[in-house]
Write a protein that holds these residues in place. Structure first.
Motif, PDB file in Angstrom:
ATOM      1  N   MET A   1       0.852  -1.196   0.000  1.00 59.66           N
ATOM      2  CA  MET A   1       0.000   0.000   0.000  1.00 59.66           C
ATOM      3  C   MET A   1       0.888   1.247   0.000  1.00 59.66           C
ATOM      4  N   ALA A   2       0.510   2.242  -0.825  1.00 58.83           N
ATOM      5  CA  ALA A   2       1.294   3.471  -0.913  1.00 58.83           C
ATOM      6  C   ALA A   2       1.237   4.229   0.410  1.00 58.83           C
ATOM      7  N   LYS A   3       2.317   4.886   0.737  1.00 58.41           N
ATOM      8  CA  LYS A   3       2.397   5.644   1.971  1.00 58.41           C
ATOM      9  C   LYS A   3       1.462   6.850   1.910  1.00 58.41           C
ATOM     10  N   GLN A   4       0.747   7.104   2.998  1.00 56.58           N
ATOM     11  CA  GLN A   4      -0.185   8.236   3.070  1.00 56.58           C
ATOM     12  C   GLN A   4       0.605   9.548   2.989  1.00 56.58           C
ATOM     13  N   PRO A   5       0.345  10.359   1.914  1.00 52.84           N
ATOM     14  CA  PRO A   5       1.131  11.590   1.759  1.00 52.84           C
ATOM     15  C   PRO A   5       0.599  12.766   2.573  1.00 52.84           C
ATOM     16  N   MET A   6      -0.611  12.626   3.133  1.00 53.89           N
ATOM     17  CA  MET A   6      -1.240  13.756   3.787  1.00 53.89           C
ATOM     18  C   MET A   6      -1.451  13.498   5.282  1.00 53.89           C
ATOM     19  N   LEU A   7      -2.202  14.392   5.922  1.00 48.94           N
ATOM     20  CA  LEU A   7      -2.596  14.263   7.328  1.00 48.94           C
ATOM     21  C   LEU A   7      -1.400  14.231   8.280  1.00 48.94           C
ATOM     22  N   LYS A   8      -0.324  14.961   7.917  1.00 48.67           N
ATOM     23  CA  LYS A   8       0.877  14.923   8.730  1.00 48.67           C
ATOM     24  C   LYS A   8       0.954  16.071   9.742  1.00 48.67           C
ATOM     25  N   PHE A   9      -0.179  16.744   9.942  1.00 50.02           N
ATOM     26  CA  PHE A   9      -0.156  17.902  10.835  1.00 50.02           C
ATOM     27  C   PHE A   9       0.113  17.519  12.281  1.00 50.02           C
ATOM     28  N   THR A  10      -0.104  16.243  12.626  1.00 48.24           N
ATOM     29  CA  THR A  10       0.118  15.839  14.016  1.00 48.24           C
ATOM     30  C   THR A  10       1.599  15.687  14.358  1.00 48.24           C
ATOM     31  N   ASN A  11       2.431  15.425  13.344  1.00 47.52           N
ATOM     32  CA  ASN A  11       3.864  15.249  13.639  1.00 47.52           C
ATOM     33  C   ASN A  11       4.774  16.160  12.832  1.00 47.52           C
ATOM     34  N   VAL A  12       4.206  17.016  11.967  1.00 49.61           N
ATOM     35  CA  VAL A  12       4.990  18.002  11.229  1.00 49.61           C
ATOM     36  C   VAL A  12       4.475  19.384  11.624  1.00 49.61           C
TER      37      VAL A  12
ATOM     38  N   ALA B   1       6.576  20.480  -0.205  1.00 47.94           N
ATOM     39  CA  ALA B   1       5.864  19.203  -0.127  1.00 47.94           C
ATOM     40  C   ALA B   1       5.556  18.849   1.326  1.00 47.94           C
ATOM     41  N   GLU B   2       6.526  19.089   2.200  1.00 49.53           N
ATOM     42  CA  GLU B   2       6.331  18.785   3.618  1.00 49.53           C
ATOM     43  C   GLU B   2       5.183  19.592   4.204  1.00 49.53           C
ATOM     44  N   GLN B   3       5.183  20.907   3.956  1.00 45.65           N
ATOM     45  CA  GLN B   3       4.147  21.757   4.513  1.00 45.65           C
ATOM     46  C   GLN B   3       2.781  21.480   3.894  1.00 45.65           C
ATOM     47  N   ALA B   4       2.742  21.164   2.603  1.00 49.86           N
ATOM     48  CA  ALA B   4       1.477  20.807   1.952  1.00 49.86           C
ATOM     49  C   ALA B   4       0.918  19.513   2.533  1.00 49.86           C
TER      50      ALA B   4
ATOM     51  N   ARG C   1      -2.488  18.555  -2.010  1.00 50.80           N
ATOM     52  CA  ARG C   1      -2.190  17.129  -2.123  1.00 50.80           C
ATOM     53  C   ARG C   1      -1.241  16.861  -3.285  1.00 50.80           C
ATOM     54  N   LEU C   2      -1.499  17.497  -4.428  1.00 49.04           N
ATOM     55  CA  LEU C   2      -0.625  17.303  -5.592  1.00 49.04           C
ATOM     56  C   LEU C   2       0.788  17.797  -5.303  1.00 49.04           C
ATOM     57  N   THR C   3       0.906  18.885  -4.549  1.00 50.88           N
ATOM     58  CA  THR C   3       2.230  19.377  -4.177  1.00 50.88           C
ATOM     59  C   THR C   3       2.932  18.390  -3.256  1.00 50.88           C
ATOM     60  N   ALA C   4       2.196  17.853  -2.296  1.00 49.48           N
ATOM     61  CA  ALA C   4       2.783  16.871  -1.374  1.00 49.48           C
ATOM     62  C   ALA C   4       3.258  15.625  -2.117  1.00 49.48           C
ATOM     63  N   GLU C   5       2.597  15.299  -3.199  1.00 49.73           N
ATOM     64  CA  GLU C   5       2.961  14.120  -3.996  1.00 49.73           C
ATOM     65  C   GLU C   5       4.016  14.435  -5.049  1.00 49.73           C
ATOM     66  N   GLY C   6       4.475  15.683  -5.100  1.00 47.02           N
ATOM     67  CA  GLY C   6       5.496  16.054  -6.063  1.00 47.02           C
ATOM     68  C   GLY C   6       4.976  16.276  -7.467  1.00 47.02           C
ATOM     69  N   ARG C   7       3.677  16.393  -7.634  1.00 48.76           N
ATOM     70  CA  ARG C   7       3.061  16.569  -8.967  1.00 48.76           C
ATOM     71  C   ARG C   7       2.787  18.068  -9.170  1.00 48.76           C
ATOM     72  N   LEU C   8       3.890  18.821  -9.295  1.00 46.77           N
ATOM     73  CA  LEU C   8       3.789  20.276  -9.261  1.00 46.77           C
ATOM     74  C   LEU C   8       3.080  20.859 -10.472  1.00 46.77           C
ATOM     75  N   ARG C   9       3.313  20.283 -11.646  1.00 47.36           N
ATOM     76  CA  ARG C   9       2.642  20.843 -12.821  1.00 47.36           C
ATOM     77  C   ARG C   9       1.122  20.677 -12.708  1.00 47.36           C
TER      78      ARG C   9
ATOM     79  N   LYS D   1       2.297  30.468  -3.699  1.00 43.30           N
ATOM     80  CA  LYS D   1       3.356  31.254  -4.328  1.00 43.30           C
ATOM     81  C   LYS D   1       4.411  30.338  -4.940  1.00 43.30           C
ATOM     82  N   TYR D   2       4.823  29.314  -4.200  1.00 43.64           N
ATOM     83  CA  TYR D   2       5.869  28.393  -4.673  1.00 43.64           C
ATOM     84  C   TYR D   2       5.430  27.671  -5.953  1.00 43.64           C
ATOM     85  N   ILE D   3       4.191  27.217  -5.982  1.00 45.28           N
ATOM     86  CA  ILE D   3       3.707  26.456  -7.139  1.00 45.28           C
ATOM     87  C   ILE D   3       3.821  27.283  -8.418  1.00 45.28           C
ATOM     88  N   THR D   4       3.317  28.537  -8.383  1.00 44.58           N
ATOM     89  CA  THR D   4       3.281  29.330  -9.609  1.00 44.58           C
ATOM     90  C   THR D   4       4.642  29.908  -9.950  1.00 44.58           C
TER      91      THR D   4
END
Length: 477
Positions: free
Chosen positions: A1-12, A42-45, A71-79, A126-129
């Motif tokens: 199973m793929a690692k959950q890229p989101m919901l990291k506010f409890t430890n980040v 990605a970390e903050q997203a 979510r797309l930023t957290a997954e590295g899918r910036l475009r 800002k970072y994305i654009t």
């Protein structure tokens, strides 16, 4: 199973981009926040909780699809993140810099209520654009098909530019008329570079020009061209002039040399930053260097003035506001930045007059907050016997803005305005009672936020496109 890229506010933890030290940033007009690195963005997203009811989205005037591009930023899918971001926002890199996120998206972030600190939405936006520009993903508009209809837009501020973008994407011919020598309106001449560096605005103007938008600059309606001439040249006209008439203070001493309007002070400063020859700066009349500066007002414009004065080399900068810190209309983040840079705030203080000719001081009086007024805000009351003089060599009035008298200036008495002087228009479509005339942004709302002007411009463009498509075809002779 793929690692959950989101919901990291409890430890980040929440982590804004690094902010330049106050002693360094007060020496120039560069933006004070650094850019995220890809990993940090990605970390903050990834802290986003992807909540079922995204209050960040519902409290954004543009209803940007924030959870998806986070979510797309957290997954590295910036475009893909950029494509989602720009689908609802014409200028996301500008909103990411100057929107009061603390009052809008971030101020309504769900995880904030649980004590984990809001997601840094504006910085990620800002970072994305900025990445999209660096990678060459942002290109001039190329409509699938050109149309013969044309729209004239009066005002090259955020509302007018947003409407122009949308109309060009549909192939409509667009001409923008503006009184200034550069497009952008308050983005160019009202907002200082430490909040919005001017190359960010210039590249958008260039993109629109390369997309086929015609700019007629140094063109003032009522002086260089009439409103009727513009109406007769286009199938529709959008009024997007903003509000530039400064509110006055009725008090003894008003009008003496050394008392300036905020818009004049900021415009001169921004022109100087472009490298222009500005007599009002060179002769010192609108230059804070070596002066004791007092700014009157508590909104974001006042914050721009105090922080600009610091950078120009004022010996001291004070801000007088008649309410307390909790009841000021400006961004709390901007107040903090100003305090770090050396601005002193005199809360619960109001002017009652001025001394000297040229000005040497502000006659001030202390206030207290009384009962709430009709708007629900506690009304300031004078404390008798609290008068004192605040010494000043330059006083900047940042009391807000009102609309100019367009029906008189433009010789168009049929232009519908209300008792405040703003244009009467539908809040969704921008349509006025005058045939083929629309209005958007501050000239309809009164002084407001850039993001609302962008929304109005986009909505108005959609309404015009529907109107043009519904218009009966003219039979060839």
């Amino acid at each position: 199973m793929a690692k959950q890229p989101m919901l990291k506010f409890t430890n980040v933890a929440r982590d804004m981009p690094p902010k330049r030290e106050a002693e360094v940033r007060r020496e120039d007009f560069k933006e004070i926040y650094a850019e995220y690195a890809e990993a940090k963005a990605a970390e903050q997203a990834s802290r986003c909780s992807q909540c079922g009811v995204p209050y960040c989205q519902s409290h954004c005037p543009l209803h940007n699809n924030i959870p998806d591009w986070l979510r797309l930023t957290a997954e590295g899918r910036l475009r893909e993140a950029w494509e989602v971001s720009q689908a609802t926002n014409t200028f996301p890199e500008i909103c990411g810099r100057i929107c009061p996120q603390d009052r809008l998206c971030e101020g309504n972030c769900v995880i904030e209520t649980s004590g984990h600190g809001t997601v840094t939405i504006g910085s990620v936006e800002k970072y994305i654009t900025d990445t999209a520009w660096e990678e060459g993903w942002v290109q001039p508009i190329t409509p699938a098909q050109e149309r013969t209809e044309s729209v004239g837009i009066i005002g090259a501020g955020p509302g007018g530019l947003a409407a122009a973008d949308m109309l060009r994407r549909a192939g409509v011919q667009v001409t923008i008329y503006d009184r200034y020598d550069r497009a952008g309106g308050l983005l160019t001449y009202g907002i200082p570079g430490f909040k919005l560096e001017k190359d960010v605005v210039v590249r958008r103007n260039e993109q629109l020009e390369q997309s086929g938008v015609t700019f007629r600059l140094n063109c003032e309606v009522g002086r260089d061209i009439t409103f009727d001439e513009i109406r007769s040249a286009h199938d529709a006209v959008i009024i997007a002039t903003g509000v530039y008439k400064s509110r006055d203070l009725q008090a003894p001493g008003v009008g003496v040399p050394g008392i300036a309007r905020a818009i004049d002070f900021l415009t001169v400063s921004n022109k100087k930053s472009f490298g222009d020859d500005v007599p009002e700066f060179s002769d010192g009349s609108l230059n804070a260097e070596g002066k004791r500066v007092v700014v009157i007002g508590g909104g974001d414009t006042a914050m721009d003035c105090v922080r600009t004065s610091i950078r120009q080399g004022a010996t001291s900068v004070k801000c007088l506001y008649r309410r307390d810190r909790d009841n000021m209309p400006g961004s709390q983040r901007e107040v903090q930045n100003a305090e770090e840079e050396g601005v002193v705030f005199e809360w619960l203080t109001a002017p009652k007059g001025f001394t000297g000719d040229p000005v040497t001081g502000v006659l001030a009086q202390k206030m207290r907050l009384g009962q709430p007024d009709a708007t629900g805000r506690r009304a300031p009351e004078v404390i008798e016997g609290s008068d004192y003089t605040e010494e000043a060599d330059l006083v900047i009035m940042a009391l807000g803005f009102e609309p100019e008298d367009l029906p008189t200036l433009w010789d168009c008495p049929d232009l519908p305005v209300n008792r405040w002087g703003t244009v009467k228009a539908d809040y969704i479509t921008g349509k006025t009672e005058a045939e083929g005339v629309y209005a958007v942004g501050d000239i309809v709302r009164g002084a407001s936020l850039v993001v609302w002007a962008i929304k109005d411009g986009r909505d108005c463009a959609e309404a015009i496109l529907e109107q043009l498509s519904a218009a009966p075809a003219v039979a060839a002779e």
